[in-house]
Scaffold this active site. Structure first.
Site, short mmCIF file in Angstrom:
data_model
loop_
_atom_site.label_atom_id
_atom_site.label_comp_id
_atom_site.label_asym_id
_atom_site.label_seq_id
_atom_site.Cartn_x
_atom_site.Cartn_y
_atom_site.Cartn_z
N GLY A 141 0.71 -1.41 -0.19
CA GLY A 141 0.04 0.15 -0.03
C GLY A 141 0.83 1.33 -0.14
N SER A 142 2.01 1.26 0.58
CA SER A 142 2.85 2.32 0.68
C SER A 142 3.23 3.09 -0.76
CB SER A 142 4.05 2.13 1.45
OG SER A 142 3.74 1.73 2.74
N ALA A 246 -8.38 12.99 4.01
CA ALA A 246 -8.53 12.17 4.95
C ALA A 246 -7.31 12.37 6.17
CB ALA A 246 -8.78 10.91 4.38
N GLN A 283 5.05 10.58 42.49
CA GLN A 283 5.93 11.61 41.62
C GLN A 283 5.79 10.79 40.26
OE1 GLN A 283 9.76 12.61 42.83
NE2 GLN A 283 9.00 13.97 44.26
N LEU A 342 -3.66 1.86 34.19
CA LEU A 342 -4.99 0.83 34.84
C LEU A 342 -4.83 -0.37 35.39
CD1 LEU A 342 -7.29 2.29 31.97
CD2 LEU A 342 -7.51 2.76 34.25
N GLY A 343 -3.41 -0.96 35.49
CA GLY A 343 -3.05 -2.27 35.81
C GLY A 343 -3.65 -3.23 35.02
N GLU A 367 -3.65 5.54 5.61
CA GLU A 367 -3.28 6.80 5.17
C GLU A 367 -1.70 7.16 5.29
OE1 GLU A 367 -5.21 8.72 4.02
OE2 GLU A 367 -7.28 8.19 4.28
N THR A 369 1.82 5.06 6.42
CA THR A 369 2.42 4.79 7.57
C THR A 369 3.16 5.81 8.24
OG1 THR A 369 4.59 3.98 6.54
CG2 THR A 369 2.76 2.24 6.70
#
Ligand code: TGC
Ligand code: FAD
Length: 387
Positions: A141-142, A246, A283, A342-343, A367, A369
């Site tokens: 695709g690139s 886009a 901290q 959030l562990g 769109e 990479t």
């Protein structure tokens, strides 16, 4: 002094017009009321929440930055804010709106005949017709310049053969904008879903963008009348100019995903008590939250400046590349760090960071990479293409 809003650290909302703020608030309400309650289930069951299309359309979000043809005629900053709020819900919904508006309505609007515009644009703005954009092929695709899909003139028609891969909305699309090589260079065609020889197949078992439809397109000698060719689309620059539209929306959208993740991590850090105190009092956690806030703020500033440049018609596609690269990387890093904060709870779909993190694996790839955008900026700086 008013306290700082942790989601708008530099008061960027103050530089929005009343109309821009109103658009953002309206879409935010829609996402809170209609998207967030259903999105976990849709993601888990690999289902695009297609029943939301009529509401998205009635809010005027499809092709919202175009004038006429039943489009809302909003400015590009509004379009960006729409993308940001939708992607705060899920990248799949923003993808749907990006493809419909920036990749299908845009080429018809900018490169189509008046007849094509009248036929497709109002129906697409109302969500009655769905579109998809076929550029990427299975062999890579690139580098779309090496596409194998080809179209050959046959009397007043064209015969198109080839295959397209990873196409958002493919299976539900009434019309596909298909890019094909011809003896005269790359051309764009409107391939309609019931044209003989045109078939689609859904790509299943994705671990990313599960609330979005991704498909393969197959074209076996599909006969397409010349009236379905986009006359203003000549050369590879035509599909690449659609990508600019886009990618612009993605620059804003991913900031919405990052905000959702940061919001959840910030709230959680205040109530998760470990070693006798909330982790927000440590901290390390404060440094991590500050860093998320810093990255989001920089991304918001980049998106807003890009929007102002686009509205002033001064935006260069290389600026879009830098912002797409920066903001996708920001969102990905924030989502991963939020997931970790959030562990163990962070691996469940009830907590949004893992869903956004997985979605962003697609958004950083499609769109263009990250590497491709770095190289586009590198080419601009040095004058040498290193692709
Ligand atoms: P190159 O020589 O650079 O360009 C050919 C012509 O196009 C012009 N151009 C652009 N015009 C407008 N916008 C852009 N972004 C443009 N980039 C280039 C350029 O000036 C030139 O014009 P002219 O008049 O001189 O001929 O072409 P190249 O073959 O060297 O390609 C360079 C490269 C690598 C940058 C390009 O191929 C590229 O961008 N590759 C990435 C492909 C990609 O992004 N594919 C995305 C497919 S669509 C998709 O992913 C949808 S996901 C949607 C969703 O679900 O949200
Ligand atoms: P490749 O091009 O094969 O790249 C593989 C790797 O090589 C990447 O890491 C890349 O960065 C790297 N690379 C490439 N060139 C170089 C180089 N010169 N130097 C160093 N590294 C390099 N396409 C459409 O046309 N329409 C759609 O609607 C659409 N929707 C999509 C939806 C989803 C969910 C996904 C995942 C993709 C979608 N795409 C769509 C395809 C997308 O645009 C491509 O996946 C993307 O452009 C990358 O192409 P590729 O996957 O073939 O990777």
């Amino acid at each position: 002094m008013e306290p700082i809003d942790p989601y708008d650290f530099f008061r960027l909302k103050d530089s929005l017009t009343d109309d821009e703020r109103q658009v953002q608030e309206t879409v935010a309400r829609f996402v809170d009321d209609r998207v967030l309650p259903v999105i976990d289930e849709a993601f888990e069951s690999h289902r695009f929440p297609q029943d939301l299309i009529p509401e998205i359309a009635s809010l005027g979000l499809l092709g919202c930055n175009y004038e006429g043809y039943d489009c809302a005629g909003l400015n590009n900053v509004c379009y960006g804010l729409v993308c940001q709020e939708l992607e705060r819900g899920d990248s799949g919904l923003r993808s749907f709106v990006s493809v419909q508006g920036s990749l299908v309505m845009y080429p018809i609007y900018a490169m189509g005949t008046e007849e094509q515009k009248q036929r497709w644009l109002p129906a697409m703005a109302r969500g009655e017709k769905i579109g998809c954009f076929g550029l990427t092929e299975p062999d890579g695709g690139s580098d779309p310049g090496t596409m194998k899909t080809h179209a050959k003139r046959d009397g007043g028609d064209w015969l198109i053969s080839g295959a397209k891969m990873w196409i958002t909305n493919g299976c539900i699309a009434d019309v596909a904008v298909v890019w094909a090589e011809t003896d005269e260079g790359v051309r764009g065609f409107l391939v309609e879903k019931d044209m003989p020889g045109y078939t689609t197949r859904e790509i299943k078992r994705k671990m990313s963008l599960r609330a979005s439809i991704t498909s393969e397109l197959f074209l076996d000698n599909v006969r397409v009348p010349d009236a379905n060719r986009l006359p203003g689309a000549e050369g590879l620059g035509a599909p690449l100019s659609c990508l600019t539209q886009a990618r612009y929306g993605i620059c804003w959208g991913v900031i919405g995903a990052a905000i959702a993740c940061y919001q959840e991590a910030l709230d959680y850090s205040k109530v998760r008590v470990l070693f006798g105190k909330p982790i927000s009092h440590t901290q390390t956690v404060q440094r991590r939250l500050s860093d998320m806030s810093r990255r989001i703020t920089l991304g918001q500033m980049m998106a807003l400046q890009l929007g102002r440049l686009k509205d002033d018609k001064k935006m260069h596609h290389t600026q879009v590349s830098m912002a797409k690269w920066n903001n996708c990387r920001t969102a990905m890093d924030v989502a991963r760090d939020a997931r970790d904060l959030l562990g163990a709870s962070g691996i469940c779909v009830e907590c949004c960071p893992i869903r956004h993190m997985l979605n962003l694996e697609s958004v950083i790839t499609y769109e263009g990479t990250e590497t491709i955008h770095e190289l586009i900026v590198g080419r601009e700086l040095t004058g040498h293409a290193a692709f």
